[in-house]
Design a protein around this motif. Sequence first.
Motif, short mmCIF file in Angstrom:
data_model
loop_
_atom_site.label_atom_id
_atom_site.label_comp_id
_atom_site.label_asym_id
_atom_site.label_seq_id
_atom_site.Cartn_x
_atom_site.Cartn_y
_atom_site.Cartn_z
N UNK A 65 0.83 -1.21 0.00
CA UNK A 65 0.00 0.00 0.00
C UNK A 65 0.87 1.26 0.00
N UNK A 66 1.98 1.22 0.74
CA UNK A 66 2.90 2.37 0.77
C UNK A 66 3.53 2.59 -0.60
N UNK A 67 3.88 1.49 -1.27
CA UNK A 67 4.48 1.60 -2.61
C UNK A 67 3.48 2.21 -3.59
N UNK A 68 2.22 1.80 -3.49
CA UNK A 68 1.18 2.36 -4.37
C UNK A 68 0.99 3.85 -4.09
N UNK A 69 0.96 4.20 -2.81
CA UNK A 69 0.79 5.61 -2.43
C UNK A 69 1.92 6.47 -2.96
N UNK A 70 3.14 5.92 -2.96
CA UNK A 70 4.30 6.67 -3.47
C UNK A 70 4.46 6.56 -4.97
N UNK A 71 3.46 5.90 -5.63
CA UNK A 71 3.48 5.73 -7.08
C UNK A 71 4.68 4.92 -7.57
N UNK A 72 5.13 3.98 -6.75
CA UNK A 72 6.18 3.05 -7.18
C UNK A 72 5.52 1.85 -7.84
N UNK A 73 6.16 1.29 -8.86
CA UNK A 73 5.54 0.14 -9.55
C UNK A 73 5.51 -1.10 -8.65
N UNK A 74 4.45 -1.90 -8.80
CA UNK A 74 4.34 -3.16 -8.07
C UNK A 74 4.11 -4.28 -9.08
N UNK A 75 4.34 -5.51 -8.67
CA UNK A 75 4.17 -6.65 -9.55
C UNK A 75 2.70 -7.05 -9.64
N UNK A 76 2.32 -7.81 -10.67
CA UNK A 76 0.92 -8.28 -10.75
C UNK A 76 0.52 -9.09 -9.52
N UNK A 77 1.43 -9.91 -8.99
CA UNK A 77 1.10 -10.70 -7.79
C UNK A 77 0.79 -9.79 -6.61
N UNK A 78 1.57 -8.71 -6.47
CA UNK A 78 1.32 -7.75 -5.39
C UNK A 78 -0.04 -7.08 -5.59
N UNK A 79 -0.39 -6.79 -6.84
CA UNK A 79 -1.68 -6.17 -7.12
C UNK A 79 -2.83 -7.12 -6.77
#
Length: 279
Positions: A65-79
């Motif tokens: 959630x912190x990575x998404x808030x900071x607009x950092x890319x995440x993997x499909x599994x994380x999504x």
Amino acid sequence: MLSVPSWAGDEVIREELFSVERLEQHAESLAAAQSDSSQPETGRPLTKRVRDNDEALLDAYRVIAAAIKDKRPITPAAEWLIDNFHVAEDQIREIRTDLPPSYYRQLPKLAEGPFEGYPRIFEVAWAFVAHADSRFEAEMLRRFIAAYQRVQPLTIGELWAIAITIRVVLVENLRRLADLIVGSQTARDAADELAERLLGAGIRTPESADVALRPHKNAPLSRSFAVQLVQRLRDEDPATTPALLWLDQRLSSQGTNADEIVREEHRRQGAANVTVRNI
């Protein structure tokens, strides 16, 4: 419209039958190999594993959630994990409700092996989930349990516990993948931080690059870290970015190269995405 050869469907059916036969053979082998404890009431509690997994999944959720808030890319599994986290939490609450200590104590426990002290049905559920890559199919489960019972009958309590123990194993699998997702996210963040330093003004000289790379000179580079760094530096000119030569040398010393680790990382992410989706 493409026509499908008449034998194509037969090949798929044969492969599925072969898979079911292997599943049944595995169930029979497991039943023959298991040894029950003479004191089932003193087994190891599953509740601690469930609690630890719940805490680890919550930690992973916060990191993603912190990575998404900071607009950092995440993997499909994380999504997949972040979008369906509420499903996992609902299942964990059901596990705590449906597996009271009095019921748990009555389940036969294993006397030896990696699951020593845990319920016999827990290892049965683990074997089924592992074989199916966390994909649930009711008919496959029925065949697996029927094959197991051709060798070793299960108690009524164990049959009732199949659903709950499969949930426990799936949550445990999800926690294992969540740990990998968080580890990869942390490694990519570290690679991005290093790339920003390497590509910053005044750090493209060999001396400046050496200072930035010094913390990473001894320990092996993790795949996620290396892949992220490769992707950040791949369009740079080796003449003005000394870190590119350093990265190639480090990967070579680890028996790989940039193209190979990128392919392997994509394969690993694809496999993790499938498993998380199955769970």
